[in-house]
Design a protein around this motif. Structure first.
Motif, mmCIF file in Angstrom:
data_model
loop_
_atom_site.group_PDB
_atom_site.id
_atom_site.type_symbol
_atom_site.label_atom_id
_atom_site.label_comp_id
_atom_site.label_asym_id
_atom_site.label_seq_id
_atom_site.Cartn_x
_atom_site.Cartn_y
_atom_site.Cartn_z
ATOM 1 N N ILE A 182 57.208 -53.987 22.113
ATOM 2 C CA ILE A 182 55.855 -53.943 21.563
ATOM 3 C C ILE A 182 54.876 -54.128 22.722
ATOM 4 O O ILE A 182 54.870 -55.174 23.371
ATOM 5 N N ARG A 183 54.045 -53.148 22.969
ATOM 6 C CA ARG A 183 53.123 -53.203 24.107
ATOM 7 C C ARG A 183 51.882 -54.012 23.739
ATOM 8 O O ARG A 183 51.297 -53.825 22.669
ATOM 9 N N CYS A 184 51.480 -54.887 24.638
ATOM 10 C CA CYS A 184 50.281 -55.693 24.417
ATOM 11 C C CYS A 184 49.069 -55.022 25.055
ATOM 12 O O CYS A 184 49.178 -54.026 25.754
ATOM 13 N N LYS A 185 47.911 -55.574 24.812
ATOM 14 C CA LYS A 185 46.679 -55.090 25.425
ATOM 15 C C LYS A 185 46.563 -55.690 26.819
ATOM 16 O O LYS A 185 46.904 -56.856 27.044
ATOM 17 N N HIS A 227 41.323 -59.981 22.138
ATOM 18 C CA HIS A 227 42.230 -59.312 21.197
ATOM 19 C C HIS A 227 42.908 -60.352 20.308
ATOM 20 O O HIS A 227 43.292 -61.430 20.783
ATOM 21 N N TYR A 231 46.077 -61.432 17.998
ATOM 22 C CA TYR A 231 47.501 -61.184 17.801
ATOM 23 C C TYR A 231 47.955 -61.916 16.542
ATOM 24 O O TYR A 231 47.679 -63.117 16.381
ATOM 25 N N LEU A 249 50.623 -57.495 14.193
ATOM 26 C CA LEU A 249 49.330 -56.828 14.213
ATOM 27 C C LEU A 249 48.601 -57.170 15.503
ATOM 28 O O LEU A 249 48.705 -58.294 16.013
ATOM 29 N N ILE A 250 47.870 -56.204 16.023
ATOM 30 C CA ILE A 250 46.950 -56.442 17.127
ATOM 31 C C ILE A 250 45.589 -55.951 16.674
ATOM 32 O O ILE A 250 45.448 -54.793 16.260
ATOM 33 N N GLU A 288 45.411 -54.465 13.194
ATOM 34 C CA GLU A 288 46.087 -53.198 12.940
ATOM 35 C C GLU A 288 47.585 -53.358 13.203
ATOM 36 O O GLU A 288 47.980 -53.875 14.246
ATOM 37 N N LYS A 289 48.395 -52.911 12.260
ATOM 38 C CA LYS A 289 49.851 -53.074 12.389
ATOM 39 C C LYS A 289 50.382 -52.213 13.518
ATOM 40 O O LYS A 289 50.149 -51.006 13.567
ATOM 41 N N VAL A 290 51.114 -52.834 14.432
ATOM 42 C CA VAL A 290 51.716 -52.104 15.550
ATOM 43 C C VAL A 290 53.239 -52.094 15.468
ATOM 44 O O VAL A 290 53.889 -51.303 16.154
ATOM 45 N N GLU A 291 53.812 -52.980 14.642
ATOM 46 C CA GLU A 291 55.261 -53.000 14.471
ATOM 47 C C GLU A 291 55.601 -53.724 13.171
ATOM 48 O O GLU A 291 54.859 -54.592 12.713
#
Length: 403
Positions: free
Chosen positions: A159-162, A168, A170, A183-184, A187-190
């Motif tokens: 999972i890539r972070c900002k 941001h 988390y 979520l980041i 928004e769901k990222v995984e």
């Protein structure tokens, strides 16, 4: 009737949600409830209350900022212990790497009540570790690590972070059906299933240790054509003497030895001959090792469960300091967490506006300083020329006087 009432109250309690920890670092009193570790052998850094050098709302964006380079940071806060049995667990916080971090952690750890806060360190057992970690171009990930039966298990996904300089949010949501979401910025990222995305359990299936590929199993898709033969003119040398080379006129056989032309690639060389391939009439396909149920596999519908959580800590290392942590929230209310992070886009827009103005002001200042420096250099050059002219005039006058 009593059962229906209990069920209704349980549903009502679930809907209303509960906040186990909320920390927005509104004032300097945060140090009254957060405890610094004094673990020996580590060069520990201090957090300072700050909104940073650029912000959207100075008061609202205030958090605790790492303040010293190349330091370990270890601070934690204890709250009333709880279990997430039969309800969601939401961990949320904001991170602002305004120093344009090169290498350092930005994650939190959740501990049970046995943690000695004054001795918290990297080897202290924890329940969950969650958040961004950056080190060079190769590591820019969101850690999601769970402790299970005394062992820490990393997520099997990347999972890539900002990695920019703005705030941001988390968010980790762990649900009682053994699913999760990351979520980041709301928004769901995984997302997925805990059993599938972590190696908590032994695999359900294993290769049958008693199964072996049959000796007559033919897994070659093609075979050489038995009727194909190598052409008589096939074998040619790979290199041949250069036909266009001539012996140099100054070549002395006695001094230089017998002259031989240099070797060049042979255009007629065809390489090693191989017979044509035919479809294998006995081909059975790739042999697949049969699987059986793994006797060591034991299902666990409580993978999500944390029996006791009562401390949150920042336990990390940073090469370049400047990260601001804020908006810490631990709850079982997913909607509450979503509302708490809803303003992140506005915060980022405000930060970006202020930073761009600061950058433009700095650019103009740098240009002005460069111009002043250039003008000064020109004045110095003029002064040197004047000095040379004065010296020349004095010399000429002296020579004139001698005449």
């Amino acid at each position: 009737m009593h059962g229906i009432l209990v069920a209704f109250l349980a549903i009502a309690g679930y809907v209303s949600g509960e906040v186990f920890l909320k920390e927005n670092f509104d004032s300097a009193s945060w140090e009254d409830t957060w405890i610094y570790s004094k673990h020996p052998g580590k060069e520990l850094g201090k957090f300072v209350l700050s909104s940073g050098s650029f912000f959207n709302d100075e008061k609202a964006d205030q958090g605790i900022q790492t303040s010293q380079d190349a330091r370990f940071y270890a601070v934690s806060k204890k709250f009333d212990g709880f279990s997430n049995e039969d309800k969601p667990l939401v961990i949320q916080f904001s991170v602002k790497h305004e120093q344009n971090i090169d290498c350092g952690g930005g994650y939190v750890k959740l501990f049970d009540c046995s943690l000695d806060q004054t001795d918290m360190h990297g080897e202290s057992p924890y329940e969950i570790m969650f958040g961004p970690d950056i080190c060079g171009p190769g590591t820019k990930k969101v850690h999601v690590i769970f402790s299970y039966k005394g062992k820490n298990h990393l997520i099997n996904k990347d999972i890539r972070c900002k990695d920019d300089v703005y705030t941001h949010f988390y968010t980790l949501i762990v649900k009682p059906d053994n699913t999760y979401e990351v979520l980041i910025d709301n928004e769901k990222v995984e997302s997925g299933n805990l059993e599938d995305d972590w190696d908590f359990l032994a695999p359900k299936k294993i290769k049958d240790p008693n199964a072996k590929k049959p000796e007559d199993w033919d897994d070659k898709a093609t075979i050489p054509d038995p009727d194909d033969t190598k052409p008589e003119d096939w074998d040619k040398p790979e290199h041949i003497p250069d036909p266009d080379a001539t012996k140099p006129e100054d070549w002395d056989d006695e001094m230089d030895g017998e002259w031989e032309p240099p070797m060049v690639d042979n255009p007629e060389f065809k390489g090693e001959w191989q017979p044509k391939q035919l479809d294998n009439p006995n081909y059975k396909g790739a042999w697949e090792h049969p699987e059986i149920d793994n006797p060591e596999y034991t299902p666990d519908d409580k993978l999500y469960l944390r029996k006791e959580v009562c401390t949150l800590g920042f336990d990390l290392w940073q090469v370049k300091s400047g990260t601001i942590f804020d908006n810490v929230l631990i709850t079982d209310d997913v909607e509450l967490a979503s509302k708490a992070a809803a303003g992140v886009k506005a915060t980022q827009a405000g930060e970006k506006k202020v930073k761009e103005a600061q950058d433009e002001e700095q650019r103009k200042k740098d240009e002005e300083e460069a111009k002043k420096s250039s003008d000064k250099d020109d004045e110095d050059d003029d002064d040197e020329e004047d000095d040379k002219d004065d010296s020349k005039s004095e010399t000429e006058q002296s020579e004139h006087d001698e005449l």
